[in-house]
Motif scaffolding. Structure first.
Motif, mmCIF file in Angstrom:
data_model
loop_
_atom_site.group_PDB
_atom_site.id
_atom_site.type_symbol
_atom_site.label_atom_id
_atom_site.label_comp_id
_atom_site.label_asym_id
_atom_site.label_seq_id
_atom_site.Cartn_x
_atom_site.Cartn_y
_atom_site.Cartn_z
ATOM 1 N N ILE A 19 0.840 -1.207 0.000
ATOM 2 C CA ILE A 19 0.000 0.000 0.000
ATOM 3 C C ILE A 19 0.871 1.251 0.000
ATOM 4 C CG2 ILE A 19 -1.692 1.326 1.309
ATOM 5 C CD1 ILE A 19 -2.798 -1.327 2.358
ATOM 6 N N GLU A 20 1.882 1.259 0.878
ATOM 7 C CA GLU A 20 2.762 2.427 0.986
ATOM 8 C C GLU A 20 3.511 2.673 -0.315
ATOM 9 O OE1 GLU A 20 6.841 3.770 3.372
ATOM 10 O OE2 GLU A 20 5.645 2.074 4.102
ATOM 11 N N PHE A 21 4.061 1.615 -0.900
ATOM 12 C CA PHE A 21 4.843 1.774 -2.124
ATOM 13 C C PHE A 21 3.958 2.176 -3.295
ATOM 14 C CE2 PHE A 21 9.128 -0.036 -3.694
ATOM 15 C CZ PHE A 21 9.794 1.041 -3.105
ATOM 16 N N SER A 22 2.767 1.604 -3.359
ATOM 17 C CA SER A 22 1.841 1.954 -4.443
ATOM 18 C C SER A 22 1.502 3.437 -4.399
ATOM 19 C CB SER A 22 0.560 1.119 -4.339
ATOM 20 O OG SER A 22 0.859 -0.257 -4.459
ATOM 21 N N GLU A 23 1.262 3.946 -3.190
ATOM 22 C CA GLU A 23 0.960 5.374 -3.048
ATOM 23 C C GLU A 23 2.190 6.218 -3.376
ATOM 24 O OE1 GLU A 23 -0.441 5.747 0.921
ATOM 25 O OE2 GLU A 23 -2.447 4.940 0.470
ATOM 26 N N GLN A 24 3.360 5.737 -2.949
ATOM 27 C CA GLN A 24 4.601 6.470 -3.202
ATOM 28 C C GLN A 24 4.893 6.566 -4.703
ATOM 29 O OE1 GLN A 24 7.900 4.857 -1.001
ATOM 30 N NE2 GLN A 24 9.425 5.895 -2.230
ATOM 31 N N LEU A 25 4.661 5.472 -5.431
ATOM 32 C CA LEU A 25 4.921 5.447 -6.870
ATOM 33 C C LEU A 25 3.733 5.935 -7.693
ATOM 34 C CD1 LEU A 25 6.700 1.953 -7.095
ATOM 35 C CD2 LEU A 25 7.780 4.206 -7.127
ATOM 36 N N LYS A 26 2.619 6.174 -7.003
ATOM 37 C CA LYS A 26 1.392 6.637 -7.671
ATOM 38 C C LYS A 26 0.918 5.637 -8.737
ATOM 39 C CE LYS A 26 2.080 11.582 -6.845
ATOM 40 N NZ LYS A 26 3.172 11.395 -5.845
ATOM 41 N N VAL A 27 0.880 4.363 -8.347
ATOM 42 C CA VAL A 27 0.389 3.315 -9.237
ATOM 43 C C VAL A 27 -0.590 2.446 -8.451
ATOM 44 C CG1 VAL A 27 2.510 3.251 -10.603
ATOM 45 C CG2 VAL A 27 2.268 1.713 -8.633
ATOM 46 N N SER A 28 -1.337 1.625 -9.178
ATOM 47 C CA SER A 28 -2.279 0.734 -8.508
ATOM 48 C C SER A 28 -1.522 -0.391 -7.806
ATOM 49 C CB SER A 28 -3.246 0.130 -9.531
ATOM 50 O OG SER A 28 -2.561 -0.776 -10.380
ATOM 51 N N ARG A 29 -2.184 -0.995 -6.838
ATOM 52 C CA ARG A 29 -1.556 -2.112 -6.137
ATOM 53 C C ARG A 29 -1.341 -3.287 -7.082
ATOM 54 N NH1 ARG A 29 -5.089 -2.815 -0.747
ATOM 55 N NH2 ARG A 29 -3.641 -4.560 -0.464
ATOM 56 N N THR A 30 -2.229 -3.454 -8.063
ATOM 57 C CA THR A 30 -2.070 -4.529 -9.050
ATOM 58 C C THR A 30 -0.807 -4.317 -9.875
ATOM 59 O OG1 THR A 30 -4.461 -4.851 -9.216
ATOM 60 C CG2 THR A 30 -3.119 -5.660 -11.044
ATOM 61 N N ALA A 31 -0.580 -3.080 -10.315
ATOM 62 C CA ALA A 31 0.625 -2.778 -11.092
ATOM 63 C C ALA A 31 1.876 -3.004 -10.264
ATOM 64 C CB ALA A 31 0.579 -1.336 -11.597
ATOM 65 N N TYR A 32 1.814 -2.636 -8.988
ATOM 66 C CA TYR A 32 2.958 -2.851 -8.102
ATOM 67 C C TYR A 32 3.251 -4.343 -7.951
ATOM 68 C CZ TYR A 32 5.769 -3.099 -3.871
ATOM 69 O OH TYR A 32 6.755 -3.398 -2.972
ATOM 70 N N ARG A 33 2.196 -5.160 -7.748
ATOM 71 C CA ARG A 33 2.394 -6.598 -7.591
ATOM 72 C C ARG A 33 2.987 -7.211 -8.858
ATOM 73 N NH1 ARG A 33 -2.600 -6.344 -4.670
ATOM 74 N NH2 ARG A 33 -3.743 -6.903 -6.578
ATOM 75 N N GLU A 34 2.512 -6.758 -10.022
ATOM 76 C CA GLU A 34 3.060 -7.275 -11.284
ATOM 77 C C GLU A 34 4.530 -6.895 -11.433
ATOM 78 O OE1 GLU A 34 1.844 -9.280 -13.649
ATOM 79 O OE2 GLU A 34 0.140 -9.601 -12.309
ATOM 80 N N GLY A 35 4.874 -5.673 -11.033
ATOM 81 C CA GLY A 35 6.270 -5.239 -11.088
ATOM 82 C C GLY A 35 7.151 -6.089 -10.195
#
Length: 246
Positions: free
Chosen positions: A48-64
């Protein structure tokens, strides 16, 4: 009329395309890891923190994160989160990781390691290529050589031709396991060349070295081809070491 494959357009495949959001997440985190901003053993911030920091969805973060995990850069475990893997687990021959390493300004030790790899692989491949090359291989190498001379290695087109030249030599060796290294060797050639030209205004002209190697392969002389490739890689390392000097 069918186009002669020896004269097809040469393109520069440096690394995967990162236009999709999850690809951009992987690239940004990959550069951060390769640059040392996230060291081996570090636990990355939560999803959650990283997704907000990178301004991306949590799904995009998980795929990354999944992309980075497949390359050995991170490992995710229940309760402990996502941790940067030990360097010994990193797939340092992955073309994307090579690209991220050079985007993050690689260490001298890493650059020398790449040249050691090239010195182990490429002279032997050149000797095999001199024995096993086909007429098409010679045509493709000749065309790449012409494009290198026309554009120069300071340009993307010239570096693409250089990559094609070295890749064709690996293909001409007719060795399946060796060909599995072709994308990694090609990426190493390209990124060390980019680094050299980024650091020096007027690097040494490497075209005579490439022509000598080409002539040896065309002549079908494996030992001369081995010696020519050894000299080419050694001189390329010397050029790069000059670029490393302050």
């Amino acid at each position: 009329m069918r186009q002669d494959r020896g004269h097809e357009d040469i393109r520069l495949p440096l690394a995967s395309s990162w236009r999709r959001i999850h690809g951009s997440v992987a690239r940004d985190l990959g550069v951060a890891i390769l640059s040392g901003r996230h060291a081996p053993g570090d636990v990355l911030p939560g999803e959650i923190e990283f997704s907000e920091q990178l301004k991306v969805s949590r799904t995009a973060y998980r795929e990354g994160i999944r992309i980075l995990s497949a390359k050995g850069l991170v490992e995710s475990r229940p309760r402990t989160g996502t941790r940067v893997s030990q360097r010994s687990r990193w797939n340092l021959l992955d073309p994307d990781i090579l690209a991220w390493a050079f985007e993050a300004e690689p260490s001298e030790a890493f650059i020398r390691d790449l040249f050691e790899l090239r010195m182990i692989v490429e002279p032997a491949a050149a000797a095999l290529a001199a024995e096993r090359r086909s007429g098409l291989d010679i045509a493709r190498m000749g065309h790449a050589l012409e494009e290198m001379g026309r554009h120069g290695l300071a340009t993307e087109a010239g570096r693409a031709a250089d990559q094609a030249f070295h890749n064709t030599i690996l293909e001409a060796a007719r060795n399946g396991p060796l060909m599995a290294l072709s994308s990694s060797i090609a990426a190493a050639v390209t990124w060390t060349t980019i680094f050299k030209y980024r650091q020096q205004d007027k690097p040494r002209d490497p075209m005579p070295d490439h022509r000598a190697l080409y002539d040896a392969i065309v002549a079908g002389d494996p030992e001369v081809a081995r010696a020519a490739m050894t000299a080419l890689v050694r001189l390329a390392l010397a050029d790069t070491e000059m670029a490393l000097r302050p």
